[in-house]
Design an enzyme around this catalytic site. Sequence first.
Site, PDB file in Angstrom:
ATOM      1  N   GLY A  22       0.821  -1.201   0.000  1.00  0.00           N
ATOM      2  CA  GLY A  22       0.000   0.000   0.000  1.00  0.00           C
ATOM      3  C   GLY A  22       0.852   1.245   0.000  1.00  0.00           C
ATOM      4  N   ASP A 142      -5.154  10.242  13.403  1.00  0.00           N
ATOM      5  CA  ASP A 142      -5.604   9.901  12.051  1.00  0.00           C
ATOM      6  C   ASP A 142      -6.367   8.575  12.063  1.00  0.00           C
ATOM      7  OD1 ASP A 142      -5.965  10.443   9.365  1.00  0.00           O
ATOM      8  OD2 ASP A 142      -4.034   9.611   8.738  1.00  0.00           O
TER       9      ASP A 142
END
Length: 296
Positions: A22, A142
């Site tokens: 990713g 986050d």
Amino acid sequence: MGTEGEGVRVVAGRYRLETRLGRGGMGVVWRATDELLGRQVAVKELPFDDTLSDEEARQRRERTLREARAVAQLRHPHIIVVHDVVEDDGRPYIVMELIDGGSLADRISARGPVDADEAARIGIGLLSALRTAHAAGVLHRDIKPANVLMEAGSDRVVLTDFGIAQVAGATTLTETGSFVGSPEYTAPERMSGARTGPESDLWSLGALLCTVLSGESPFRRDSLGGILHAVVFDEIRPPVQAEPLLPVVRGLLERDPERRLGAAQAEHMLRAFRDLGRTPQPSLYTPTQRNVPRPP
């Protein structure tokens, strides 16, 4: 120096990068082999950006190292394990446990929203992880489905990507005037530039629960300005799918951080839902019951 050849790169003379898993704003994550110990790991690489000034490059490098320091001090089954931090050719790499199974965002995209019981299970794991992080003075900042991994086979929930974490006693590395994070999951006090604490992570978790139950954040809009307005001013309307967990969702999405539901109580309420099939209303509690010190 790293070595390359036949599509393979070895960093620090030990970690063979094999498949890219990713990519995000804070780096590229690779499936790799630790050739010394003969085990599979995940390696996060800070990509080189020649448009950055030397100072900006230094800040990015230190932010990556801060992620490793923040997570390495935490021990919890729902927090990613950091094995090592190495530098190769002046670039830092974070070596972590490899979690097979993809992210919560991947799961929602492939299979759609989850039911209330599964959402409660996910929330319990993440709340427990956040309680440990907050007690150590670490704010994630986050929390979103892309930063939650779901281990295949066990469906273990793992909080990852502490790349913009705030650590008690550490210098804030975010550039002046810039914003880091994911607006749809960012607490209104952070949007307003106010000093934030553990409560901001809990707001993000409330938005995440709405997303896993309905398929999208309640603050999704067509523009960044629209998202900011929705987070700070618009009436908050949890999705109808959140009805079974509504007391928790509404408590976490309380705009006043002093009135926001605490992690311990939110976890207790979700456990009660799984045990009894209904979510109790929040009870009165004092701020000390939050058990989450605010970093300086």
